[in-house]
Design an enzyme around this catalytic site. Sequence first.
Site, PDB file in Angstrom:
ATOM      1  N   HIS A  41      -0.606 111.615  78.911  1.00  0.00           N
ATOM      2  CA  HIS A  41      -1.469 112.519  79.671  1.00  0.00           C
ATOM      3  C   HIS A  41      -0.829 112.929  80.997  1.00  0.00           C
ATOM      4  CE1 HIS A  41      -5.358 114.219  80.760  1.00  0.00           C
ATOM      5  NE2 HIS A  41      -5.481 113.435  81.811  1.00  0.00           N
ATOM      6  N   PHE A  42      -0.338 111.950  81.747  1.00  0.00           N
ATOM      7  CA  PHE A  42       0.255 112.209  83.058  1.00  0.00           C
ATOM      8  C   PHE A  42       1.757 112.465  82.887  1.00  0.00           C
ATOM      9  CE2 PHE A  42      -3.656 110.080  84.318  1.00  0.00           C
ATOM     10  CZ  PHE A  42      -4.065 110.841  85.406  1.00  0.00           C
TER      11      PHE A  42
END
Length: 284
Positions: free
Chosen positions: A264-265
């Site tokens: 996600h990051f």
Amino acid sequence: MNPVTYRTADVDGFEVFYREAGDASKPTLLLLHGFPTSSHMFRELIPLLAGHCHLVAPDLPGFGRSALPPRDRFSYTFDRLAQVIGRFTEVIGLDRFALYVFDYGAPTGLRIAMANPGRVTAIVSQNGNAYEEGLSDGWNPIQRYWREPTDANRQALRALLTPASIRWQYEHGVADTAQVSPDGSALDACYLQRPGADDIQLDLLLDYASNVALYPAFQAYFREHQPKLLAIWGRNDPFFLPPGAEAYQRDLPNADVRFLDTGHFALETHAGEVAGAIIEFMGR
């Protein structure tokens, strides 16, 4: 050298903290973070881009170092976030700008784009979803809260706000978690420990349903205005699936869609790759 400056803008009485770098005469990229982080997530990306464009990265209302008014004095909805950030761009004198949207930054930024299509020059979506096929099963407990906004369903979502859960969001889908600095997740957890911050986040999780309801309007905006778009996605994201990135090409046939082997990051592990893609994209 392109030093980063740290400023606060008075947006009609609301304090918005922001990071700024680069030559203001160059094209501007407005960087909008997501849950549960802040403009701190762009700490590695900004120096890589500062020689190529003007960068502005605000903290959304209720996040980071921007104001955190109590819920009885400020409505924590995505409409309200977009109103404050849209007005912020006017206060600091941004006439036209490209958007970098991530997670919560996507529905915030796309609201701004729909309201001001002539001001938004391009969009970079890094795991910023606008299509239902991009929603994973990880949204199931949140969608249950949308359908049945009971206190029990609300309290169940507090598990998403713990330091362990935040750290998991940073590490999931990353081949070597030793590459993920502990600083980002620790700072996010620290901000969430402020009085009232947890209930603000639960309010926003409930209001996220309004974003899904707006997906058809976002898609109509894409079809009508055909903004230049780069979707650069951590393919192992537990919340926003690769089909959400690929779906952009349905409405924007010329969209540039790229995948990174991370979660996600994506900036935690692939800031250099993301910066290179943005420099190429903005050059076009």
